[in-house]
Design a protein around this motif. Structure first.
Motif, PDB file in Angstrom:
ATOM      1  N   GLN A  63      50.869 -26.010  46.501  1.00 43.72           N
ATOM      2  CA  GLN A  63      52.280 -25.656  47.131  1.00 43.72           C
ATOM      3  C   GLN A  63      53.273 -26.077  45.737  1.00 43.72           C
ATOM      4  OE1 GLN A  63      53.354 -27.060  50.908  1.00 43.72           O
ATOM      5  NE2 GLN A  63      55.307 -26.557  50.946  1.00 43.72           N
ATOM      6  N   THR A  66      49.562 -26.756  54.914  1.00 40.09           N
ATOM      7  CA  THR A  66      48.920 -27.033  53.739  1.00 40.09           C
ATOM      8  C   THR A  66      47.754 -28.009  53.945  1.00 40.09           C
ATOM      9  OG1 THR A  66      51.278 -26.840  52.748  1.00 40.09           O
ATOM     10  CG2 THR A  66      49.548 -28.464  51.600  1.00 40.09           C
ATOM     11  N   ASP A 104      49.464 -21.282  48.567  1.00 42.69           N
ATOM     12  CA  ASP A 104      50.292 -22.114  49.488  1.00 42.69           C
ATOM     13  C   ASP A 104      51.757 -22.070  49.444  1.00 42.69           C
ATOM     14  OD1 ASP A 104      51.013 -23.800  51.699  1.00 42.69           O
ATOM     15  OD2 ASP A 104      50.159 -25.477  50.690  1.00 42.69           O
ATOM     16  N   GLU A 105      52.412 -21.153  50.187  1.00 43.89           N
ATOM     17  CA  GLU A 105      53.995 -20.878  50.183  1.00 43.89           C
ATOM     18  C   GLU A 105      54.250 -20.357  48.694  1.00 43.89           C
ATOM     19  OE1 GLU A 105      56.623 -22.761  52.314  1.00 43.89           O
ATOM     20  OE2 GLU A 105      55.185 -23.895  53.814  1.00 43.89           O
TER      21      GLU A 105
HETATM   22 MG   LIG Z   1      53.066 -26.871  53.348  1.00 41.32          MG
END
Ligand SMILES: [Mg+2]
Ligand SMILES: Nc1ncnc2c1ncn2[C@@H]1O[C@H](COP(=O)(O)OP(=O)(O)O)[C@@H](O)[C@H]1O
Lengths: 278, 361
Positions: free
Chosen positions: A84, A44, A156-157
């Motif tokens: 995220q 991140t 992000d994820e």
């Molecule tokens: Mg992360």
């Protein structure tokens, strides 16, 4: 291949902690890159520096030939970001949400509606974001990141905290988003996800970029034996699977065998000396 | 649902609309911004404002020299409180009072003024008793050769300074605006930080000015709606009458809103959760409302408390609004409070900006 993203010696420290430690990375235009690593690896932080959200302690990042830091107004309309956390306006419906983001980028509402359709949220358009399931919220979040048709997308994820079924469903959507030549950078802590989606995978651990290559090349470069599991449970490990399989064929014992070459997990083990734990 | 013309809203309008929708759909926020303070207004207005309801109907039975021979100025004052009719039938007059057709029947028995009234309406009974007592006292003084005090002071029966509703409308409005501005800012800053929406907006091609401007204009609009509702309810149901420069309350309220948003920002900057931020804002605003006279006048409070209240922004907001809305002060009376609020807002915003952290950990 021109570089969509160029990262040189990028470093971020928090006190003694080197969250990102001298990362070099070049992503070509139209590439789908997966950044893989366990929690806390620095994915991140790396991404947010490339997006221009965080000031690097050292090194530099440029996107589409423009420096990412400080926040570059000329760059913003050309990149799309899914952070995220699901960053939504409270108590708005899915449609209102994406219309608001569309307006921020000067995009017509009709385009936003097309995106709702594309991510399969038409039926949920009038539901408030608080009422969406995890998978639906991620779809909306991705649609909001793409509504202005950016050249480079950072995710992000996007599949974190989803159940396996929802995760697989999202893969279909994700694998299509660079069809039109878009560059995609996605972080994940799932090995299979990186392998399934990304053209090239960068493996990170403790802030460092360990390797960056295609999944096949990473596994191929791995000096790991092939495991052949027979129906009776016998496991053969061999460095010459072709020879071994030919032998089994001669003995007519080939039915139901499982051949396992290395996985990214083995790559991680090989690189760090530890088992991979997301 | 939207016309083609508005299908491409500017970032400012899109943000404002999103924020406003988020507010209107937040029942708790709406309750505390409008309904809750309004309950107090209705409560206070209804409880204490009976004094100002209509005149007292008085039946004068027979000759009552005390009333009939009032000097002209006292008579006018007397007439402002009592609607006088004459009658010769005492029993009929008392019957009318019993039925509620009249409030008091008065007769004179020699040196004694006899008033027949009921306690059904305590406020009117109080006014009647007070006014008649004053009348008798005044006459007594005059008869005993003291300087004539025939100036019947009927006003003294009511609140000498301001009617209940006149006092409470600006004060409760100040509290309502302070609450919604501070809570709104505190909850927004925390909520947006937590969901990373603030970060996400940083990555959109909109300036910080646009984002802040949208947030501020929504809160200011809400404050003006609060003002309209308070004045509307006060005027329609409780006899609120505004004085000349009441419109100065609008810019005053705008600056006040900014000031309390800055307090909310501070609350958001020093806390880690949305609940914590709202609690912190509450912790600052609620005591301030008490100490600024939103719930009761400070005249009776100890001197040190009155002095202390001078550093509270809500006190200045309330005072300024009282001055221009109901005390009949000229528009310039709002300028000093506005200056105080503006300086306060600037200082607190700067502090909040210094304390603000992107990360909540
Ligand atoms: Mg992360
Ligand atoms: N703002 C911050 N302050 C201090 N430490 C941080 C901050 N952000 C991240 N870290 C630390 O940096 C490391 C990398 O974090 P992160 O980039 O979020 O990892 P990942 O996304 O791979 O899970 C972690 O050890 C994390 O605790």
């Amino acid at each position: 291949m021109t570089a969509a993203i160029e990262v040189i010696g990028l470093t971020k420290t928090y006190g003694d902690l080197r969250a990102v430690d001298g990362v070099d990375l070049t992503v070509g235009e139209g590439e789908f890159v997966g950044i893989l690593g366990p929690n806390g690896a620095g994915k991140t932080t790396l991404l947010e520096m490339v997006e221009g959200l965080r000031e690097p302690t050292a090194g530099s990042a440029s996107v589409l030939g423009l420096p990412a830091w400080p926040r570059n107004a000329a760059l913003l309309p050309r990149i799309g970001v899914q952070l995220q956390a699901s960053s939504f306006f409270e108590r708005l419906t899915a449609r209102e949400q994406i219309h608001t983001f569309a307006s921020l980028y000067g995009v017509a509402a009709s385009r936003a509606d097309e995106w709702l359709e594309r991510v399969g949220l038409v039926e949920k358009a009038d539901s408030r974001v608080e009422q969406l399931s995890g998978g639906q919220a991620q779809r909306l979040s991705i649609a909001c990141a793409l509504v202005h048709d950016p050249e480079v997308v950072f995710l992000d994820e996007p599949t974190a905290a989803l159940d396996p079924q929802a995760r697989r469903n999202l893969w279909d959507l994700l694998s299509g988003i660079n069809d039109s030549g878009r560059t995609v950078v996605l972080t994940t802590h799932y090995m299979d996800e990186a392998e399934a989606l990304a053209d090239r995978v960068a493996i990170m651990d403790h802030g460092k970029l360990l390797v960056f290559d295609t999944p096949a090349a990473l596994i191929h470069g791995l000096d790991a034996p092939t495991r052949i599991t027979l129906t009776d449970g016998e496991v053969l490990t061999t460095r010459e699977p072709a020879v071994e399989i030919a032998r089994l064929a001669e003995q007519s014992r080939l039915d139901g065998v499982r051949v396992q070459t290395g996985t990214l997990e083995d790559v991680f083990l090989d690189l760090t000396g530890r088992e991979y734990r997301a | 649902m939207s016309t083609p013309r508005t299908s491409r809203a500017t970032p400012f309008w899109a943000l404002s609309r999103a924020i406003l929708r988020g507010f209107v759909r937040d029942r708790t926020a709406v309750f505390f911004a409008v309904v809750f303070p309004l309950m107090f207004l209705v409560l206070f207005g209804g409880l204490f404002s009976d004094q100002s309801v209509g005149k007292v109907d008085m039946i004068v039975v027979g000759d009552v020299s005390l009333i009939d021979d009032l000097p002209a100025d006292a008579d006018a004052s007397f007439g402002a409180t009592f609607d006088v009719t004459h009658s010769d039938d005492l029993d009929d007059a008392i019957a009318q009072v019993r039925k509620g057709d009249a409030d008091v029947a008065v007769e004179q028995q020699g040196q004694t003024l006899v008033a027949h009234y009921t306690q059904t309406d305590p406020a009117k009974a109080g006014i009647t008793a007070g006014a008649l007592q004053a009348l008798v006292d005044g006459t007594n003084l005059a008869v005993t050769g003291q300087p004539p005090t025939y100036s019947l002071d009927v006003e003294s029966v009511e609140d000498e300074s301001l009617d209940t509703i006149q006092y409470y409308t600006p004060g409760l409005l100040g509290w309502a605006v302070a609450m919604s501005a501070a809570f709104g800012a505190a909850a927004t800053i925390q909520g947006w930080r937590q969901t990373k929406l603030l970060r996400r907006l940083q990555l959109a091609p909109v300036s910080t000015r646009t984002v802040v401007g949208a947030r501020v204009s929504v809160t200011v609009s809400v404050a003006l709606v609060q003002m309209a509702i308070f004045i509307g309810v006060g005027a329609l149901f409780f006899g609120l009458t505004l004085t000349g420069a009441w419109w100065m309350a609008i810019p005053l309220l705008v600056v006040g809103t900014l000031c309390f948003m800055s307090i909310g920002l501070l609350a958001g900057a020093i806390t880690k959760t949305q609940e914590g931020a709202v609690n912190a804002a509450n912790f600052m605003v609620l005591p301030m409302a008490f100490l600024s006279g939103s719930f009761f006048p400070l005249e009776g409070a100890p001197q040190w408390l009155q002095t202390f209240s001078q550093v509270l922004p809500l006190k200045h907001l309330n005072d300024g609004m009282l001055d221009v809305m109901v005390r009949g002060e000229p528009w310039t009376a709002a300028l000093l409070p506005m200056l105080f609020l503006a300086v306060f807002a600037t200082v607190v915003t700067l502090i909040a900006a210094r304390l603000f952290r992107w990360e909540t950990t």
